[in-house]
Scaffold this active site. Structure first.
Site, mmCIF file in Angstrom:
data_model
loop_
_atom_site.group_PDB
_atom_site.id
_atom_site.type_symbol
_atom_site.label_atom_id
_atom_site.label_comp_id
_atom_site.label_asym_id
_atom_site.label_seq_id
_atom_site.Cartn_x
_atom_site.Cartn_y
_atom_site.Cartn_z
ATOM 1 N N GLY A 122 12.759 -4.082 11.814
ATOM 2 C CA GLY A 122 11.630 -3.044 11.186
ATOM 3 C C GLY A 122 10.336 -3.768 10.689
ATOM 4 O O GLY A 122 9.739 -3.214 9.737
ATOM 5 N N ILE A 179 0.829 -1.259 -0.053
ATOM 6 C CA ILE A 179 -0.102 0.105 -0.107
ATOM 7 C C ILE A 179 0.941 1.259 0.006
ATOM 8 O O ILE A 179 0.423 2.254 -0.403
ATOM 9 C CB ILE A 179 -1.063 -0.189 1.199
ATOM 10 N N HIS A 217 6.001 -12.123 5.909
ATOM 11 C CA HIS A 217 5.987 -11.527 4.450
ATOM 12 C C HIS A 217 7.131 -11.193 3.717
ATOM 13 O O HIS A 217 8.251 -10.796 4.477
ATOM 14 C CB HIS A 217 4.956 -10.467 4.410
HETATM 15 P P1 5GP Z 1 7.182 -4.585 7.266
HETATM 16 O O1 5GP Z 1 7.240 -3.283 7.935
HETATM 17 O O2 5GP Z 1 6.527 -5.288 8.516
HETATM 18 O O3 5GP Z 1 8.124 -5.240 6.827
HETATM 19 O O4 5GP Z 1 5.991 -4.312 6.223
HETATM 20 C C1 5GP Z 1 4.700 -4.344 6.185
HETATM 21 C C2 5GP Z 1 4.320 -3.734 4.947
HETATM 22 O O5 5GP Z 1 2.985 -3.842 4.774
HETATM 23 C C3 5GP Z 1 4.613 -2.364 4.815
HETATM 24 O O6 5GP Z 1 5.318 -2.179 3.658
HETATM 25 C C4 5GP Z 1 3.384 -1.518 4.532
HETATM 26 O O7 5GP Z 1 3.349 -0.480 3.508
HETATM 27 C C5 5GP Z 1 2.461 -2.769 4.232
HETATM 28 N N1 5GP Z 1 1.135 -2.359 4.474
HETATM 29 C C6 5GP Z 1 0.750 -2.110 5.685
HETATM 30 N N2 5GP Z 1 -0.735 -2.097 5.841
HETATM 31 C C7 5GP Z 1 -1.132 -2.504 4.546
HETATM 32 C C8 5GP Z 1 -2.281 -2.793 4.011
HETATM 33 O O8 5GP Z 1 -3.599 -2.556 4.600
HETATM 34 N N3 5GP Z 1 -2.478 -3.252 2.748
HETATM 35 C C9 5GP Z 1 -1.451 -3.389 1.854
HETATM 36 N N4 5GP Z 1 -1.602 -3.867 0.647
HETATM 37 N N5 5GP Z 1 -0.213 -3.169 2.324
HETATM 38 C C10 5GP Z 1 -0.005 -2.988 3.905
#
Ligand code: 5GP
Ligand code: ZN
Length: 112
Positions: A91, A30, A98
């Site tokens: 982070g 997103i 994921h």
């Molecule tokens: P992390 O910081 O945990 O490695 O990555 C989480 C990712 O999920 C971030 O890049 C963030 O932009 C993405 N993200 C968070 N909420 C949503 C959402 O509701 N939909 C989508 N498609 N991505 C999301």
């Protein structure tokens, strides 16, 4: 079901889906950090890479394979980056395992 990515996998929250099979789902991030930025998740909830066990070896291989095949389909022949942020210092902000796949521009090293 509280987990954001479990809810996306269940179709309760919309996402721009790129790929889906019985084990995995890929969708656009997103807040993209590169011209191409998508996430590959297992449908099964695993908190983070550090919670994955030997029983998840096949699943982890599958997620990597999905990431690679989608990168090829998204014309990332010049290269791409796969990132698995793990835990607070890694982070990680969403506690459902994921893989980030980023491409379409040259990546920097070291990461921030
Ligand atoms: P992390 O910081 O945990 O490695 O990555 C989480 C990712 O999920 C971030 O890049 C963030 O932009 C993405 N993200 C968070 N909420 C949503 C959402 O509701 N939909 C989508 N498609 N991505 C999301
Ligand atoms: Zn989850």
């Amino acid at each position: 079901m509280a987990c954001l990515f479990c809810r996306i996998a269940a179709g309760e929250i919309p996402a721009q889906k790129l790929y889906e099979d019985e084990l995995s789902l890929a969708f656009a991030d997103i807040h993209p950090q590169a011209p191409t930025h998508f996430l590959v998740i297992p449908k099964q909830h695993i908190d983070s890479l550090s919670q994955a066990t030997a029983a998840d070896k096949g699943l982890l291989g599958h997620l990597t394979q999905v990431a690679t095949e989608l990168a090829a389909k998204q014309n990332l022949a010049k290269g791409f980056r796969v990132v698995i942020n793990t835990g607070p210092d890694g982070g990680q902000t969403v506690d459902h395992l994921h893989l980030h796949v980023l491409g379409g521009r040259a990546m920097h090293w070291p990461p921030g």
